[in-house]
Every structure is written in C-alpha cells, then in structure tokens.
Design an enzyme around this catalytic site. Structure first.
Site, mmCIF file in Angstrom:
data_model
loop_
_atom_site.group_PDB
_atom_site.id
_atom_site.type_symbol
_atom_site.label_atom_id
_atom_site.label_comp_id
_atom_site.label_asym_id
_atom_site.label_seq_id
_atom_site.Cartn_x
_atom_site.Cartn_y
_atom_site.Cartn_z
ATOM 1 N N GLU A 59 17.220 -36.418 17.252
ATOM 2 C CA GLU A 59 17.077 -36.005 18.635
ATOM 3 C C GLU A 59 15.674 -36.389 19.054
ATOM 4 O O GLU A 59 14.694 -35.870 18.521
ATOM 5 C CB GLU A 59 17.275 -34.496 18.742
ATOM 6 C CG GLU A 59 17.447 -34.042 20.152
ATOM 7 C CD GLU A 59 16.957 -32.631 20.334
ATOM 8 O OE1 GLU A 59 17.388 -31.758 19.582
ATOM 9 O OE2 GLU A 59 16.128 -32.441 21.227
ATOM 10 N N CYS B 163 12.534 -30.527 25.104
ATOM 11 C CA CYS B 163 13.325 -31.760 25.023
ATOM 12 C C CYS B 163 14.327 -31.837 26.179
ATOM 13 O O CYS B 163 14.779 -32.918 26.532
ATOM 14 C CB CYS B 163 14.028 -31.844 23.687
ATOM 15 S SG CYS B 163 14.925 -30.360 23.257
HETATM 16 P P1 NDP Z 1 6.513 -36.836 15.777
HETATM 17 O O1 NDP Z 1 7.667 -37.730 15.867
HETATM 18 O O2 NDP Z 1 5.202 -37.406 15.331
HETATM 19 O O3 NDP Z 1 6.811 -35.626 14.777
HETATM 20 C C1 NDP Z 1 8.044 -34.974 14.710
HETATM 21 C C2 NDP Z 1 8.245 -34.422 13.317
HETATM 22 O O4 NDP Z 1 8.297 -35.500 12.387
HETATM 23 C C3 NDP Z 1 7.098 -33.538 12.838
HETATM 24 O O5 NDP Z 1 7.617 -32.530 12.017
HETATM 25 C C4 NDP Z 1 6.256 -34.492 12.028
HETATM 26 O O6 NDP Z 1 5.447 -33.851 11.090
HETATM 27 C C5 NDP Z 1 7.328 -35.292 11.349
HETATM 28 N N1 NDP Z 1 6.920 -36.586 10.847
HETATM 29 C C6 NDP Z 1 6.058 -37.456 11.400
HETATM 30 N N2 NDP Z 1 5.961 -38.552 10.619
HETATM 31 C C7 NDP Z 1 6.762 -38.356 9.557
HETATM 32 C C8 NDP Z 1 7.080 -39.124 8.393
HETATM 33 N N3 NDP Z 1 6.557 -40.310 8.187
HETATM 34 N N4 NDP Z 1 7.928 -38.598 7.497
HETATM 35 C C9 NDP Z 1 8.493 -37.387 7.686
HETATM 36 N N5 NDP Z 1 8.220 -36.630 8.760
HETATM 37 C C10 NDP Z 1 7.372 -37.113 9.695
HETATM 38 O O7 NDP Z 1 6.395 -36.152 17.129
HETATM 39 P P2 NDP Z 1 5.307 -35.118 17.670
HETATM 40 O O8 NDP Z 1 5.730 -33.776 17.211
HETATM 41 O O9 NDP Z 1 3.921 -35.540 17.369
HETATM 42 O O10 NDP Z 1 5.556 -35.310 19.201
HETATM 43 C C11 NDP Z 1 5.237 -36.538 19.782
HETATM 44 C C12 NDP Z 1 6.126 -36.818 20.943
HETATM 45 O O11 NDP Z 1 7.494 -36.696 20.571
HETATM 46 C C13 NDP Z 1 5.981 -35.873 22.082
HETATM 47 O O12 NDP Z 1 4.888 -36.164 22.857
HETATM 48 C C14 NDP Z 1 7.301 -36.084 22.779
HETATM 49 O O13 NDP Z 1 7.221 -37.207 23.593
HETATM 50 C C15 NDP Z 1 8.259 -36.331 21.663
HETATM 51 N N6 NDP Z 1 9.027 -35.129 21.328
HETATM 52 C C16 NDP Z 1 10.291 -35.071 21.734
HETATM 53 C C17 NDP Z 1 11.046 -33.956 21.452
HETATM 54 C C18 NDP Z 1 12.452 -33.910 21.848
HETATM 55 O O14 NDP Z 1 13.129 -32.989 21.432
HETATM 56 N N7 NDP Z 1 12.970 -34.808 22.636
HETATM 57 C C19 NDP Z 1 10.484 -32.788 20.784
HETATM 58 C C20 NDP Z 1 9.128 -32.956 20.403
HETATM 59 C C21 NDP Z 1 8.444 -34.104 20.651
HETATM 60 P P3 NDP Z 1 3.872 -33.643 11.371
HETATM 61 O O15 NDP Z 1 3.771 -32.786 12.573
HETATM 62 O O16 NDP Z 1 3.396 -32.967 10.136
HETATM 63 O O17 NDP Z 1 3.311 -35.007 11.573
#
Ligand code: NDP
Length: 685
Positions: free
Chosen positions: A263, A302
């Site tokens: 998602e 989201c």
């Molecule tokens: P990320 O995609 O960076 O992170 C989402 C999750 O993935 C976090 O738990 C993160 O952990 C984890 N993650 C990141 N890299 C890895 C990896 N290589 N392996 C395993 N897990 C990983 O998104 P952000 O949370 O930083 O949000 C950034 C943008 O995402 C927002 O600005 C928004 O645009 C979008 N977003 C969209 C959502 C939706 O539901 N549509 C919800 C939230 C965000 P960690 O935090 O430890 O890096």
C-alpha cells in the site's frame, strides 16, 4: 518499566521470546512538536534468520492448534486489555504530533479494529481450523468423486512493515486478520514513531494471552530479514512507492513467490457533483469533508483527499469556503487543548512536503496557506514540524501532470475544475489507481456515471449526500469490514474487508476425492458421504452425541387438493398456480395446480421434527432453499435429514447444527433442497 519516563529510552525489540536492545546506542527519535529526543532506536545484533524461524517453529504451530473461535476470543481479550490502558498510549502519542482526535483514530480505531475482527471471527467463521471456500463441485454423476476448495493457514510468518503515520492502527489492522487466520507475525514499525508501537506490543505481550512466537517486534532496521523469507511467508508493506517497489522486487521475495501486499502513495480524489452548487447541503458537506481530510493527522493519511475535483463554475466559491475554514484551523503543539492540527511527524517530513508543494506549483498556484512561514498557536514554529494547510488551484488539470503524480504527504490539496461528468471521471482516473474516492451529489444519474467510471481505479468509493450526512463514516476512514487498498499507484494490495483479510494469510486448495474422504478433511457431510442411522432420532442427541452424517429418513405424506386450498386460505396466498387449474396449466412450468413451496417446507418440518423438549433449542433459519420439482395433488413427500455440520460455540452451552434437508416425491425426485439451521445444547439435561 516506565516507558513514559522523561529521559529518552533505548527502544527494545521483542524477538525469540525476549526483549532485546540493539548493539549500538541508536538513532534519536524526536518529539514532532519540540524536537526533544523521545527515544533511541537500533536493531543491530539481531539474528533475523532466527527471528523468522522462531515465528515459524514456535508461534505457527501454537496458533494453528486453536480454532477460529479460540483465536477470536484471544483477540477480544487483548483488545479489552489494551482499551483499559488507552490513556498511556494517548500520553505517548502526543510526541508523534497527533492531537487527541488524531490519536483516537490511531489508538481506539486500531483497538476497535482488533475487537471488530474478534466479533466477526466468532460470528462469521466456523469453530474449526479449516475454512470451506464455495460449494462442493460435483465431478461425477453418481456422487463418487467430488471436490471442495478449502483454506488453511500458511505455515510461515507474516512480516508487516508499517508506515510512520499510524503506529497503532497500522499494526493492529494487519495483526488482527493475521492472528485470526492462525499465522504468526513480525511487526516492523516505521522508526519515526516506533516508540508508540513498542509500548503497545509491550502491553500485548504482558497480557500473556498470545502463544509464544505469535508476535515479534523489530524496532529499527530489519537488516537481512527479507533475504530469508520463504514461500509460506507473507510480507505486507505500507509506505512510499519507491521503498515498496524495491522490496517487492527483492530477490528472495521474487524467487520464492512470497505473497507481497503493498500500500503506497495514493492521490485520492473527492468529486463535487454538477448538482451540488454553493448553497446546497452537498456543497457544505463537501467543504467540511475536504477541510477535515486535509487537517486530520496534519494530512498524513494514506486516504486523505489530495485532489479536489469540482465544477468549474463553483470553483471560486469553493476556494473561498475552504480558505475560510482552513484559516480557522489552529496549528500547534497537541499538548495545548486549543490546537486542532498538530505538526508533521518530523522536520525531515516537513522538508519533504515543502519540496512536493514546489513540484505541484509547476501546475497549480497556492490559494491558501504559506508553506514556508508556519504559524503555531503554541510551540516554536521552527523547532516543531508545523505546517499550515496549503490549498492549490490548477486552472487546466487536463493538461497538467504533477497534480496527478505527486503526493505531498501533509495538509495539502489541489482543486481542479471540470465541466462534464465524463471529464470528472477522467480526472479521477488520472490518479492511476487510489485507495478511495468520494463523490458528493444528490443526483442518482451523476452518481451512476461517476461511480461506475471510477470504481475499477479505486478500492473504496464513498458517496456523500444530505441523507447519509449524519451517519456517514467519512471519506478517510478505512473500516474493518470494508476493503482497504487500491490498484495501480496505490500498490495493488488489499487489506481488511472483513473475513476477506483473513483469507490473505491462508492457502486455497482444491481437494478432490470420494465424498466420505472429503468430509473427513472438511468436517462437513456431503451427498454421497457415509451416513449413520442408529434408530435414534437425531433431534434427541446433544452435541456430545451427534455425529456429522447422522441421518433420519422420515415417514411419507401425500399432498391433497384440500391441503393446498386450506393452506391458501389460511395464509392468504391464493396465487393462481395453486387455485386455478386452467391458469396453472397455461403456465409453462406447471401441469395443473401445484402445492405452495412453503407448504412443502411446512410439511417437511412436520415430517422430520421430533416434538418433545430436548437438546434442539431453536430453528434459526434455512439456507439455500430451492424448489426443484412441482408438487401436484396426489404426490407423496418424504424427507431425508442429515447432520451436515456441527459448530460448537466457545464459552456457551450450545452450538449450531446445519442439517441437509432433501424433500423428495414418490419417484425419488428432489422437490426441495435446503439447509436447516438449529441451535443444539452441548449436553442432555
Ligand atoms: P518509507 O517507504 O521510507 O518507509 C516505510 C516503511 O518501510 C518503514 O517502516 C521503513 O522503516 C521501512 N523501510 C524502509 N526501507 C526499508 C528496507 N530497505 N527494508 C525494509 N523496510 C524498509 O516511507 P516513510 O515512512 O519514510 O514515508 C515516506 C513517504 O511515504 C511519505 O512522505 C508518503 O509520501 C509515503 N507514505 C505513504 C503512505 C500510504 O499509506 N500511502 C503511508 C506513509 C507514507 P524505517 O522507518 O525504519 O526506515
């Protein structure tokens, strides 16, 4: 442990049955309003291969031993225990930038989802460990070879990688269906707000209700965990599209065909109907909803409305109304009760949103809010990640691209004008797949055209009008019983949706064989399976004595013309097919007057019921009733009643019994077929 201590703590992971701290001190996580460290996060030193193995070897078998009802009861008890501690979660949630109202969605919305799965699981699933999917498929004429699709829990682990915006709900909405399915989980919260998830997991583990290994938590990076996922595991991801795509194409996930649910970014639209001119109730509801979606969780949702699609001639009025409403949104530290919108989750996140607003500005102009000069009622507007709501307007949305492609994950929306319903549909679709869209109109014609036009591009569509205004759950609220997910850009995944969500963690298998062999697997009697007729009426047997396959063949009864006329006059159902020989004969289905279907069902009950008080407590309905052959005066009926399924209820003195009921005539042709549903006592009094 006092997790609300003023000193920042080093977060712990719960793996292999114990709480462990990372090898390094870790990265500081800052309070979104004050910039003061709340906790440190680090997961180095954890052996992730062993974490997966622990879940598979310890948690999986323990969960699979339990029935759906036992797992549902466990979820209920956990939900109740969490609800009792809710104030502790609220207190910590403020550090994430959430107001009390935002935290309610996350904390009580999350616990409510858990409780909803507990209650739906008990009501909608049988008290078994295997689910039947669809009806029996007959594969032979003589009932010696059939097939039944079944669903059984995966033998792996579900790895849930969650986003920062809902540290509680984001975990619980995935955990509830996973545990109900009988699959253990490893939760990896987003670092920024992991301290709140850690607190909730701590409280769940402390209840002692979950079998060991059913839930593990990783605070910090998951290291090489994904290198070790296998074909029975599932990975779910919520976050940015770029990370999601990287993880989806991870070598082990591709090579082992690991189920991957994603998602990601979603440019959700809200459409104002052509009929909803300024001054109508729908216009006012629309303004309220757009402003609410922009400001709840500071737009870090989201499902928030990013694209506001409105009739061109109403645009000016809409900008004015929204500008008015948004200007009244008090921004500041959520610790201050007068504050209606908190900061973004972090200063980095604010910089990210500002950059995305600059991208949007290529196609749209800002008509409300100043992204660079925040004002905050309380708190330092620079030290805290404050940002006032920003509304943009794009004059020519049909030829613009950034407004349909860029997700500014904050209190930001763009108004885009349209002239025809077709154009509105086209603009909504330009989001390339979203979680949700809403349509505000009181015109059924508009709604039909727009909803059918956009439905394939959305996981959920909400229609808003004056009738539903008071009871509506709103554009932005995913509900436990409804599908949450969307095609294309939204990630292509699907979560929740009631029991649909449980099935995502189960394998569907078509099992083929002789009916008795199928019954051994499914616990359900099917035509052709072995039967037991031991002379005792099955209604005299308690659940402890009754067996699937127990059968009664009744005496017979001949239907007379008097019976039909008596039934017609008694009930008032004097339909011509029962009363008028000539008219009945002219009907292509009948050869003269026929008995009422409900007369057949009533006579059948008269034939199979054992009247004395006993273990059968009540008849609560019939399923799948079909009348298969007309019954004419002079025909003789007989019933074959077979115990089809026994479903004892947990924590009750009774259970449900489903009986296969076949009513046949003197030629052994089936005239009616249905399932009779009864409540039966577990023991004889
Ligand atoms: P990320 O995609 O960076 O992170 C989402 C999750 O993935 C976090 O738990 C993160 O952990 C984890 N993650 C990141 N890299 C890895 C990896 N290589 N392996 C395993 N897990 C990983 O998104 P952000 O949370 O930083 O949000 C950034 C943008 O995402 C927002 O600005 C928004 O645009 C979008 N977003 C969209 C959502 C939706 O539901 N549509 C919800 C939230 C965000 P960690 O935090 O430890 O890096």
């Amino acid at each position: 442990m006092n997790v609300l201590a003023k000193q920042p703590r080093r977060l712990e992971s719960y793996v292999g049955g114990q709480w462990v701290v990372g090898a390094r001190e870790g990265v500081p996580l800052l309070d979104a309003s004050t910039g003061v460290p709340v906790a440190f996060i680090d997961s180095s030193g954890i052996d992730f291969k062993s974490v997966l193995a622990y879940g598979r070897d310890k948690g999986g078998p323990a969960l699979r031993c339990l029935s759906f009802h036992e797992r549902a009861a466990m979820l209920k008890a956990i939900g109740q225990a969490l609800m009792e501690r809710k104030e502790e979660f609220y207190a910590l949630s403020a550090a994430t930038g959430a107001t009390r109202a935002d935290s309610w969605v996350d904390i009580e919305g999350g616990i409510g989802t858990l409780l909803s799965y507990a209650s739906k699981g008990r009501r909608e699933l049988p008290n078994t460990r295997v689910l039947l999917d669809g009806d029996l498929e007959a594969l032979s004429k003589d009932n010696t070879f059939s097939a039944q699709h079944i669903l059984s829990p995966l033998h792996g682990v579900a790895v849930h990688i969650n986003a920062f915006n809902f540290p509680c709900w984001g975990m619980l909405e995935k955990l509830a269906p996973t545990l109900l399915a009988g699959v253990p989980a490893i939760v990896k919260p987003a670092s920024q707000t992991a301290y709140l998830t850690e607190l909730m997991v701590r409280r769940i583990i402390e209840t002692g209700l979950l079998p060991e290994g059913a839930l593990q938590l990783v605070c910090g990076s998951v290291g090489d965990l994904l290198d070790h996922v296998e074909g029975q595991d599932a990975v779910t991801f919520t976050g940015s599209a770029s990370t999601g795509q990287r993880l989806k194409t991870h070598k082990a996930i591709v090579q082992n065909s690991v189920r991957f649910t994603m998602e990601a970014d979603s440019l959700n639209a809200a459409v104002l109907g052509l009929d909803a001119a300024p001054g109508t109730e729908e216009f006012d509801l629309f303004v309220k909803e757009v402003a609410r979606e922009m400001t709840v969780k500071a737009g870090q949702k989201c499902t928030a409305i990013r694209r506001v699609i409105a009739p061109r001639s109403y645009s000016e009025a809409l900008i004015g109304s929204l500008r008015d409403r948004l200007s009244k949104t008090t921004v500041g530290n959520p610790a201050d009760e007068a504050v209606r919108m908190g900061p973004l989750a972090s200063l980095d996140q604010r910089e990210e949103v500002r950059a995305r607003i600059r991208d949007l500005s290529a196609d749209a102009k800002i008509v409300a809010g100043d992204p660079d000069n925040p004002t905050a009622l309380s708190g330092d507007p620079q030290a805290g990640a404050f940002l006032n709501p920003v509304l943009l307007y794009c004059e020519k949305p049909g030829s613009a691209s950034s407004i349909h492609d860029v997700e500014a994950f904050g209190p930001v929306s763009t108004i885009m004008p349209y002239d025809t319903a077709e154009e509105a549909v086209d603009l909504a679709r330009r989001g390339k797949g979203s979680l949700v869209a809403s349509v505000f109109t009181n015109d059924p014609g508009f709604v039909e055209e727009v909803v059918l036009g956009i439905a394939p591009f959305h996981g959920r569509v909400m229609i808003g009008n004056r009738v539903s205004a008071k009871s509506s759950t709103g554009h932005g609220s995913p509900l436990p019983g409804l599908v949450h997910g969307g095609p294309g850009r939204a990630g292509g995944g699907e979560e929740l949706g009631g029991m649909r969500g449980v099935k995502h963690y189960m394998q569907r298998t078509a099992v083929q064989g002789a009916p008795t062999m199928l019954s051994a697997v499914t616990g359900r009697w099917t035509a052709g399976s072995d039967v037991r007729a031991d002379g005792e009426h099955p209604f005299r047997k308690s659940l402890a004595e009754l067996k699937v396959g127990d059968q009664l063949i009744t005496a017979s009864r001949t239907v007379t013309l008097d019976d039909i006329e008596h039934f017609a006059n008694f009930t008032g159902d004097t339909f011509y097919a029962h009363m008028d020989e000539e008219a009945a004969k002219a009907n292509p289905f009948f050869d003269g007057r026929v008995a009422h279907g409900y007369l057949i069902v009533s006579f059948a009950a008269g034939l199979f019921v054992d009247p004395a008080p006993g273990p059968v407590l009540a008849n609560y309905g019939v399923d799948n009733l079909r009348f298969l052959t007309p019954v004419n005066p002079g025909d003789t009926l007989r019933v074959q009643l077979t115990c089809k399924e026994i479903n004892p209820r947990a924590n009750a003195e009774h259970g449900e019994v489903r009986w296969d009921c076949r009513v046949s005539n003197q030629n052994d042709a089936a005239v009616a077929q249905y399932d009779v549903l009864t409540m039966v006592a577990k023991t004889r009094n």
